[in-house]
Design a protein around this motif. Structure first.
Motif, mmCIF file in Angstrom:
data_model
loop_
_atom_site.group_PDB
_atom_site.id
_atom_site.type_symbol
_atom_site.label_atom_id
_atom_site.label_comp_id
_atom_site.label_asym_id
_atom_site.label_seq_id
_atom_site.Cartn_x
_atom_site.Cartn_y
_atom_site.Cartn_z
ATOM 1 N N ARG A 59 32.990 16.820 -59.338
ATOM 2 C CA ARG A 59 31.603 16.789 -58.856
ATOM 3 C C ARG A 59 31.219 15.425 -58.310
ATOM 4 N NH1 ARG A 59 27.870 19.856 -62.475
ATOM 5 N NH2 ARG A 59 26.332 19.037 -61.006
ATOM 6 N N GLY A 63 22.608 17.140 -63.422
ATOM 7 C CA GLY A 63 22.903 15.704 -63.380
ATOM 8 C C GLY A 63 21.641 14.867 -63.403
ATOM 9 N N PRO A 121 26.971 12.698 -70.874
ATOM 10 C CA PRO A 121 26.234 13.973 -70.741
ATOM 11 C C PRO A 121 25.210 13.929 -69.611
ATOM 12 C CG PRO A 121 26.351 13.252 -73.047
ATOM 13 C CD PRO A 121 26.812 12.121 -72.211
ATOM 14 N N SER A 160 32.471 10.608 -69.022
ATOM 15 C CA SER A 160 32.194 11.622 -70.057
ATOM 16 C C SER A 160 30.718 11.676 -70.446
ATOM 17 C CB SER A 160 33.036 11.300 -71.292
ATOM 18 O OG SER A 160 32.672 10.033 -71.821
ATOM 19 N N ILE A 191 35.115 12.662 -61.567
ATOM 20 C CA ILE A 191 34.351 13.230 -62.698
ATOM 21 C C ILE A 191 34.385 14.741 -62.540
ATOM 22 C CG2 ILE A 191 32.113 13.347 -63.831
ATOM 23 C CD1 ILE A 191 31.537 10.546 -62.812
ATOM 24 N N VAL A 192 34.959 15.420 -63.526
ATOM 25 C CA VAL A 192 35.171 16.877 -63.469
ATOM 26 C C VAL A 192 34.152 17.560 -64.367
ATOM 27 C CG1 VAL A 192 36.816 18.729 -63.843
ATOM 28 C CG2 VAL A 192 37.608 16.508 -62.997
ATOM 29 N N ARG A 193 33.483 18.530 -63.843
ATOM 30 C CA ARG A 193 32.562 19.374 -64.615
ATOM 31 C C ARG A 193 32.827 20.830 -64.241
ATOM 32 N NH1 ARG A 193 32.101 15.260 -66.789
ATOM 33 N NH2 ARG A 193 30.216 14.162 -67.516
ATOM 34 N N ASP A 194 32.953 21.648 -65.250
ATOM 35 C CA ASP A 194 33.201 23.088 -65.061
ATOM 36 C C ASP A 194 34.439 23.337 -64.205
ATOM 37 O OD1 ASP A 194 30.908 23.594 -66.515
ATOM 38 O OD2 ASP A 194 29.642 23.513 -64.729
ATOM 39 N N LEU A 246 25.637 13.520 -66.648
ATOM 40 C CA LEU A 246 26.161 14.155 -65.438
ATOM 41 C C LEU A 246 26.435 15.634 -65.631
ATOM 42 C CD1 LEU A 246 28.609 11.379 -64.203
ATOM 43 C CD2 LEU A 246 26.246 11.805 -63.513
ATOM 44 N N ASP A 247 26.063 16.199 -66.801
ATOM 45 C CA ASP A 247 26.237 17.639 -67.023
ATOM 46 C C ASP A 247 25.155 18.394 -66.255
ATOM 47 O OD1 ASP A 247 28.305 16.963 -68.623
ATOM 48 O OD2 ASP A 247 27.201 17.197 -70.517
#
Length: 753
Positions: free
Chosen positions: A180, A93, A87, A85, A173-176, A89-90
């Motif tokens: 990812r 990355g 940030p 969780s 790890i899930v983003r959008d 990696l938002d």
């Protein structure tokens, strides 16, 4: 009858009796064997307790170890979830920032890896910062994590970085809405081996941690040799938890326990060497053998000492007895045993009296033989009576255990259900009990097994020829018996005839109700016609023939009275033959409903009704309302000059409550105490003053008796009438106030309301 004389030849031919040594040996055995048996029991109990302690320790170690493994895995999963969780990696990355965050856990010995879906490692906290990281294809478990978007525990594999055995935890790890990255942590097999060593698992205990395919991840002994090897017995251990007995990876026979982790699916096993379980028994048997030898030596020594002393006394007594046999007066010399001296003195006295008693002995012997013969006949007759009683008893007696296995059945089983006592030993409850009754019978067995002393059931059993037999069965618990012993006694009685009688009675009641309804309907119509024609006759004859008009009026009055009788009979039948419900009923609420129905009559008579602490009973609320309505209505109707005062009290009477309804009215004479409860019985002929058909009290008796109680007129009442009746008692958690006390009385109705 003369006893045959026994000469010297008969004495010589007599079988030799056992020697004194035999009885001394028997005495020694009688004293020694109980001690040996007691020692054996203690030894066995000790060995069993020790074995049970070792197995319990193995089970507890298995439980503790499984909990510790789950705790470690859950904590690692929580760390990965926190990192996932981040940030950092938002968006594009910030891998360097994520690397700093992940390396905070390195101080705790936790290595974190972050990789792209292509397999390129981006972060590896096990390597120094700035180290070039390799590109490794994703493992099948990693692809599974990507597809399922769920954490995956990787079974045992050879690490591509270190070349050693390891297991891993992978988290996508899930983003959008898309996966990812993959973040993972590994556990080297040596980590779990150190965990087992730290838990103090050593001989005679063994422990293993196994992955979902059955490969050993870690072993408490010879870890380096056995890691990656299949665990023996893994294929048979399919349950979430259980017990296993067999030969382990080290070739040792063990009794073990296993538990699967609900988090990872891995299995944790712990066992104890069977040889260690048997060691206490072997030690105990050696101790028992030594004890038996010591007791035997002691018994032989004491027996020899006693034999020497007793032998001398026996020789003296034998010589005195031989002299007495020759008719000589004897004097037995003193010995070292008081009992032998007493015998010698008795022999001396007996030699003097012997010739005097010979004739008496012959006569007494003859009388005794006659008495023995008579007593033998009486015993034979008594045994025959008991045998006939047992063979012809109509009740079947069965001894069985909770599971239904029969250990004994009386001969009545053949007559009751067609199975002989021998056949009953192979019969199971499912073969006998009706399917609709099986659950109730099984519940009774379980309740008795849980500690209930006794229970009762009415159910059906299948006769051997196929038809069903109604029975009454009384079950009793036999204390002190194990699960594989007869611990329930059932006395079973044929109830078919009673069930059939009750069925016929129900049919008769139903037919009676139908008959009453038909009679009520069919008689009402002719009576209405009679009343109508009589009224027409009266109208036409009033002026022309007064006597005919008077006769027509009497016909109308009789018809109306007949209609009232039919209505009263119909009301009585509806109440008397209805099915009685059994439920907790507060009598205070019942009386309140009855007073509400009689409100107009109470107001008109200026009556006062007082109720004192009425209890909770078991019964039919509708019938109980009708009961109190009739009793209160009678008290209001048969009043004196003073305003009616009605008191309703209660008091406990064993398994019942006794209720009193008393008034200050005109009362009832003692000689009419039973007649008042007869249907259509009226003590007052003047219907203009006291209306009614004489059904009310008969209905009251029927309601009370249908509840298992009784009702009577209290002939000792000093004023007015007092009716007393009983209703089944129902205990409450808190005891109600003492019934019948005037304090706490509630005035339920009064004329000036």
């Amino acid at each position: 009858m003369q006893a045959p004389a026994k000469g010297p030849d008969a004495v010589r031919d007599r079988r030799p009796a056992p020697s004194l040594w035999f009885y001394i040996a028997m005495l020694a055995a009688a004293l020694t064997l109980p001690l040996l048996v007691l020692a054996g029991i203690v030894t066995w109990r000790y060995a069993e307790a020790e074995a049970g302690r070792l197995e319990a320790a193995a089970a507890q170690r298995n439980e503790d170890l499984a909990s510790e493994v789950d705790r470690i895995l859950a904590s690692r999963l929580a760390i990965l979830q926190v990192l996932a969780s981040s940030p950092a990696l938002d968006g594009a990355g910030d891998i360097a920032r994520f690397d700093e965050q992940a390396r905070q856990f390195s101080r705790e010995g936790i290595d974190i890896r972050l990789r792209e879906l292509s397999g390129q490692l981006l972060v590896d906290t096990g390597q120094p910062p700035g180290t070039a990281l390799p590109h490794w294809p994703l493992l099948d478990a990693m692809n599974q994590a990507v597809q399922g978007r769920l954490p995956v525990f990787v079974d045992l594999y050879v690490s591509r970085g270190t070349g050693t055995y390891a297991v891993a935890l992978v988290l996508p790890i899930v983003r959008d809405g898309e996966v990812r990255y993959l973040v993972s942590t590994i556990f080297h097999a040596e980590f779990f081996a150190q965990l087992l060593a730290g838990r103090g698992i050593r001989q005679p205990y063994f422990a293993s941690i196994v992955d979902r395919s059955g490969l050993i991840i870690a072993r408490s002994e010879r870890h380096a040799e056995l890691v990656g090897k299949p665990l023996p017995g893994f294929a048979e251990s399919r349950d979430p938890a259980g017990r296993w007995r067999g030969i382990n990876s080290q070739g040792v026979t063990v009794s073990g326990y296993y538990r699967r982790s609900p988090l990872s699916g891995w299995m944790v096993t712990a066992g104890v060497d069977v040889a260690a379980l048997r060691a206490p028994l072997n030690v105990s048997l050696a101790w028992l053998a030594a004890t038996a030898t010591g007791l035997g030596v002691l018994a032989v020594g004491l027996s020899g000492l006693i034999m020497r002393r007793v032998g001398r006394a026996v020789v003296s007594v034998t010589e005195a007895a031989s002299a007495m046999g020759r008719g000589q007066l004897t004097v037995v010399p003193e010995t070292g045993i008081a009992e032998a001296n007493a015998v010698g003195q008795a022999i001396s006295e007996a030699s003097i009296r012997l010739h005097r008693q010979a004739a008496q002995l012959v006569s007494a012997n003859s009388a005794l033989e006659d008495r023995v013969e008579e007593r033998t006949r009486e015993l034979a007759a008594s045994e025959e009576r008991y045998r006939l009683l047992a063979d012809h008893a109509s009740d079947m007696i069965v001894l069985r255990n909770i599971e239904g296995r029969v250990f004994y059945a009386s001969p009545a089983s053949l007559k009751l259900i067609g199975y002989s006592p021998e056949d009953m030993l192979d019969v199971t409850p499912s073969m006998l009990v009706h399917p609709d009754d099986m659950e109730r019978v099984r519940a009774i067995s379980e309740a008795i097994g849980a500690g209930r002393e006794s229970d009762f059931s009415i159910h059906r059993l299948r006769h051997r020829d196929g038809h069903w037999v109604w029975v009454q069965a009384a079950f009793s618990r036999l204390s002190g018996r194990g699960a594989d012993e007869p611990n329930i006694m059932a006395v079973v009685r044929d109830d078919t005839e009673r069930q059939q009688s009750e069925a016929r009675l129900r049919q008769s009641n139903e037919a009676l109700k139908q008959f009453s309804a038909i009679v009520s309907h069919d008689l009402q119509a002719p009576l209405r016609h009679i009343n109508m024609f009589a009224e027409m006759l009266k109208t036409r004859a009033e002026a022309a023939d007064p006597q005919t008009a008077e006769t027509a009026g009497r016909i109308m009055a009789s018809a109306e009275r007949m209609q009232r009788l039919i209505r009263s009979l119909n009301a009585y039948t509806q109440v008397a033959y209805r099915e009685v419900r059994q439920e907790p009923v507060p009598l205070a609420r019942v009386v309140a409903e009855a007073l509400q129905l009689l409100d107009a009559d109470i107001r008109e008579a200026a009556a006062e009704v007082k109720v004192f602490n009425l209890p909770m009973v078991l019964g039919d609320p509708d019938l109980l309302v009708r009961l109190f309505q009739n009793l209160i209505a009678n008290a209001v109707k048969y009043r004196g000059e003073a305003s009616p005062v009605i008191r309703i009290r209660s008091r406990p009477a064993g398994r019942f409550w006794e209720i009193r309804v008393e008034d200050n009215g005109i009362g009832i004479a003692t000689q009419h105490g039973e007649k008042v409860f007869e249907i259509f019985r009226r003590l007052h002929r003047d219907e203009s003053r006291y209306a009614g058909m004489g059904v009310g009290l008969a209905l009251c008796r029927r309601v009370v008796e249908s509840h298992g109680g009784e009702i009577w007129l209290d002939t000792e009442a000093s004023q007015g009438a007092c009716f007393r009746f009983t209703l089944p008692r129902r205990r409450e958690p808190a005891a109600p106030p003492e019934a019948g006390e005037d304090h706490g009385a509630i005035q339920q109705a009064h004329a000036d309301r």
